[in-house]
Design an enzyme around this catalytic site. Structure first.
Site, PDB file in Angstrom:
ATOM      1  N   VAL A  71      29.383  36.197  10.335  1.00  0.00           N
ATOM      2  CA  VAL A  71      29.864  34.813  10.379  1.00  0.00           C
ATOM      3  C   VAL A  71      28.876  34.140  11.334  1.00  0.00           C
ATOM      4  O   VAL A  71      28.962  34.306  12.545  1.00  0.00           O
ATOM      5  CB  VAL A  71      31.319  34.715  10.876  1.00  0.00           C
ATOM      6  CG1 VAL A  71      31.740  33.265  11.008  1.00  0.00           C
ATOM      7  CG2 VAL A  71      32.254  35.467   9.933  1.00  0.00           C
ATOM      8  N   PRO A  72      27.882  33.428  10.807  1.00  0.00           N
ATOM      9  CA  PRO A  72      26.666  33.083  11.550  1.00  0.00           C
ATOM     10  C   PRO A  72      26.798  31.950  12.570  1.00  0.00           C
ATOM     11  O   PRO A  72      26.214  30.876  12.418  1.00  0.00           O
ATOM     12  CB  PRO A  72      25.685  32.716  10.439  1.00  0.00           C
ATOM     13  CG  PRO A  72      26.554  32.161   9.360  1.00  0.00           C
ATOM     14  CD  PRO A  72      27.823  32.973   9.422  1.00  0.00           C
ATOM     15  N   CYS A  73      27.519  32.223  13.647  1.00  0.00           N
ATOM     16  CA  CYS A  73      27.662  31.220  14.701  1.00  0.00           C
ATOM     17  C   CYS A  73      26.332  30.949  15.398  1.00  0.00           C
ATOM     18  O   CYS A  73      26.171  29.912  16.050  1.00  0.00           O
ATOM     19  CB  CYS A  73      28.744  31.632  15.691  1.00  0.00           C
ATOM     20  SG  CYS A  73      28.550  33.282  16.368  1.00  0.00           S
ATOM     21  N   HIS A  74      25.355  31.840  15.246  1.00  0.00           N
ATOM     22  CA  HIS A  74      24.035  31.626  15.840  1.00  0.00           C
ATOM     23  C   HIS A  74      23.301  30.453  15.178  1.00  0.00           C
ATOM     24  O   HIS A  74      22.330  29.946  15.734  1.00  0.00           O
ATOM     25  CB  HIS A  74      23.184  32.899  15.759  1.00  0.00           C
ATOM     26  CG  HIS A  74      22.926  33.375  14.367  1.00  0.00           C
ATOM     27  ND1 HIS A  74      23.834  34.161  13.672  1.00  0.00           N
ATOM     28  CD2 HIS A  74      21.876  33.184  13.533  1.00  0.00           C
ATOM     29  CE1 HIS A  74      23.345  34.436  12.475  1.00  0.00           C
ATOM     30  NE2 HIS A  74      22.159  33.845  12.360  1.00  0.00           N
TER      31      HIS A  74
END
Length: 163
Positions: free
Chosen positions: A125-128
């Site tokens: 889940v690409p919070c970056h």
């Protein structure tokens, strides 16, 4: 029942956690908001083959979108933000304000940031991929160095391009 394993990655050890066989956590060492180890359940590497394969392919630049069942535990607002994160394309970024606007609440950028920081399944889940309003790197639970490296990985198409 929860179970976990620890795998190596180019970003240090990653702790994978599953509940009832479904991935519910991916945590880096020294990650902000990392749950206590005792909440991860016993070690059991047998549940995580597909997750490991997809992470390896992602780090090699061969996988742009994860296809894994996920169990995201959080408030309804947090889950909405985490789903919005999954819509950010590989190699692209969005600001907290853009995410808030996409969710229909343009004044909620701080709330989006708080939900982003509580993401229990980093990388997948690409919070970056979320940056500050001026494009600068802002908080990342795994550390700004890792955030920059993950963004570089996606821009370069694989971890080997980073070295």
């Amino acid at each position: 029942m929860k179970r976990h394993t620890v795998i190596d990655s180019p970003y240090g050890p990653l702790t994978l956690v599953a509940e009832d066989g479904v991935l519910c956590g991916l945590y880096m060492t020294e990650q902000r908001h990392r749950p206590a180890e005792e909440t991860f359940g016993p070690r059991d590497a047998t549940l995580f083959g597909a997750t490991e394969e997809q992470l390896e392919a992602y780090f090699a630049g061969e996988l742009k979108e994860f296809a894994l069942p996920l169990s995201l535990h959080g408030t309804p607002f947090q889950r909405t933000v985490w789903e919005a994160l999954r819509q950010i394309p590989y190699g692209e970024t969005r600001t907290y304000g853009e995410l808030a606007e996409a969710l229909g609440n343009p004044t909620a950028s701080r709330a989006v940031g708080l939900a982003n920081g509580r993401n229990p399944i980093g990388i997948i889940v690409p919070c970056h991929r979320v940056v500050g309003a001026n494009g600068s790197l802002t908080g990342y639970g795994g550390g700004l160095d890792r955030k920059q490296r993950l963004l570089n990985l996606e821009r370069a198409g694989g971890v080997t391009a980073l070295f």
